[in-house]
Design a protein around this motif. Structure first.
Motif, mmCIF file in Angstrom:
data_model
loop_
_atom_site.group_PDB
_atom_site.id
_atom_site.type_symbol
_atom_site.label_atom_id
_atom_site.label_comp_id
_atom_site.label_asym_id
_atom_site.label_seq_id
_atom_site.Cartn_x
_atom_site.Cartn_y
_atom_site.Cartn_z
ATOM 1 N N ALA A 219 -5.418 14.044 7.881
ATOM 2 C CA ALA A 219 -4.458 15.164 8.389
ATOM 3 C C ALA A 219 -3.609 15.587 7.126
ATOM 4 N N GLY A 220 -3.628 17.078 7.209
ATOM 5 C CA GLY A 220 -2.714 17.549 6.132
ATOM 6 C C GLY A 220 -1.575 18.154 6.584
ATOM 7 N N THR B 226 -0.936 18.990 13.992
ATOM 8 C CA THR B 226 -2.119 18.497 14.829
ATOM 9 C C THR B 226 -1.651 17.595 16.036
ATOM 10 N N LEU B 227 -1.964 18.022 17.307
ATOM 11 C CA LEU B 227 -1.750 17.253 18.772
ATOM 12 C C LEU B 227 -3.271 16.562 18.769
ATOM 13 N N ASN C 263 3.570 15.615 10.876
ATOM 14 C CA ASN C 263 3.268 16.651 11.610
ATOM 15 C C ASN C 263 2.048 16.462 12.374
ATOM 16 N N PHE C 264 1.737 15.166 12.831
ATOM 17 C CA PHE C 264 0.536 14.565 13.799
ATOM 18 C C PHE C 264 1.316 13.803 14.853
ATOM 19 N N TYR C 265 0.881 14.371 15.938
ATOM 20 C CA TYR C 265 1.568 14.216 17.433
ATOM 21 C C TYR C 265 0.244 13.528 18.109
ATOM 22 N N ARG D 59 5.828 9.856 17.420
ATOM 23 C CA ARG D 59 5.382 11.170 17.814
ATOM 24 C C ARG D 59 4.323 11.237 18.832
ATOM 25 N N ARG D 60 4.263 10.110 19.711
ATOM 26 C CA ARG D 60 3.408 9.903 20.631
ATOM 27 C C ARG D 60 3.990 10.454 21.942
ATOM 28 N N VAL D 61 3.155 11.376 22.859
ATOM 29 C CA VAL D 61 3.913 12.069 23.930
ATOM 30 C C VAL D 61 3.299 11.035 25.200
#
Length: 318
Positions: free
Chosen positions: A42-43, A47-48, A62-64, A288-290
């Protein structure tokens, strides 16, 4: 919106194609292995992912991650019981990956609330008679043994009714609707019907009949299925009209898609996701885990009634 199939052997190809197409936010993939592959590369594009990585796995800033994880449901059951003043549990879960994940989340969640799981049993999903393991869990076999010993010592016949153990105050029943309809009546028959019993959403099958076999069981489920969100009621009606043959069994996934779209918009706007959704009240942990907190309901007289909120938010695993 660009839709790409990430179900092939290399999810990274679809991910790169989305970046090449100028995507500002990428939603997906769904499968756990594919999420791990994407997380590794991931760059800069937000991303979700639609599944959780293993706890502690490193990710880009920025990785969710968003998932209908069974562990969240187990933790919610522990939190609900604690809010009701119940702290000592018995647990039953299937002897498979799902059941072990449920139990693996439930036990530490109870302990984190100051309680304890007195005993548990992993049941064989191929069985239909759970009398023997339930009797052991409830210590009815010990009660019968004491009766036999006393009758033998006195040399007389004694009137007798088995007594279950009195050191527990609730049950966690990890079961789908089929197993729940087998196990819960047996628990009631074996003197455990007065113990508050909590189950995950799998025990609630939309549109199913015969729920009287589950009367008394408490469970958490998505607002879309329990009709607690006006948007969900409207969406369910639209789905039933347009895709009547496919709606009922996929409602939880429709709810997930609806919420994933809303979450992606929040993330794109720099907002930490925390909102009401169709899969539950959504909130984001420091990794960042929903997660989702779902409303509670109970089977009564073959129907479903909503239970009052206890306003608890279970702690997520690290």
């Amino acid at each position: 919106i660009l839709l790409l199939d990430a179900s092939g052997p290399v999810a990274t190809s679809a991910y790169q194609a989305a970046i090449d197409a100028g995507a500002g936010v990428i939603v997906g993939p769904l499968l756990k292995q594919a999420v791990a592959e994407i997380a590794a590369i991931a760059g800069p594009v937000t991303t979700l992912a639609l599944n959780f990585l293993e706890p502690g796995a490193p990710t880009a800033p920025n990785f969710y991650q968003y998932s209908l994880a069974p562990e969240d449901e187990a933790r919610q059951a522990a939190a609900r019981a604690a809010a009701e003043g119940q702290s000592r549990a018995l647990a039953l879960a299937p002897d498979n990956e799902w059941g072990r994940r449920m139990l693996g989340a439930f036990i530490p969640a109870v302990e984190a609330q100051g309680g304890t799981v007195a005993d548990y049993y992993l049941y064989d999903t191929a069985e239909t008679d759970f009398t023997a393991p339930i009797q052991r869990l409830l210590r009815l076999d010990e009660s019968r043994a004491r009766h036999r010993e006393l009758a033998a010592n006195l040399g007389v016949s004694l009137g007798f009714e088995p007594r279950r153990r009195d050191d527990v105050d609730f049950i966690f029943l990890a079961a789908n609707v089929a197993h729940g309809r087998l196990i819960w009546p047996q628990l009631r028959f074996l003197y455990a019907g007065d113990l508050p019993t909590y189950a995950p959403s799998a025990i609630n099958q939309p549109g199913a009949r015969g729920n009287s076999d589950l009367d008394g069981v408490r469970f958490a489920d998505a607002p879309l299925l329990l009709g607690t969100e006006s948007q969900g009621v409207a969406l369910a009606g639209t789905l039933a009209t347009r895709w009547p043959a496919n709606t009922v069994g996929l409602l939880r996934f429709y709810a997930m898609g609806f919420d994933a779209y809303a979450l992606a918009r929040d993330i794109a706007e720099g907002i930490t996701p925390e909102r009401p959704g169709l899969t539950g009240r959504l909130w984001t942990d420091p990794q960042r885990r929903v997660h989702r907190d779902m409303p509670w309901a109970q089977f009564r007289d073959g129907g479903i009634v909503l239970l009052p909120s206890t306003a608890t938010t279970p702690a997520a695993s690290p």
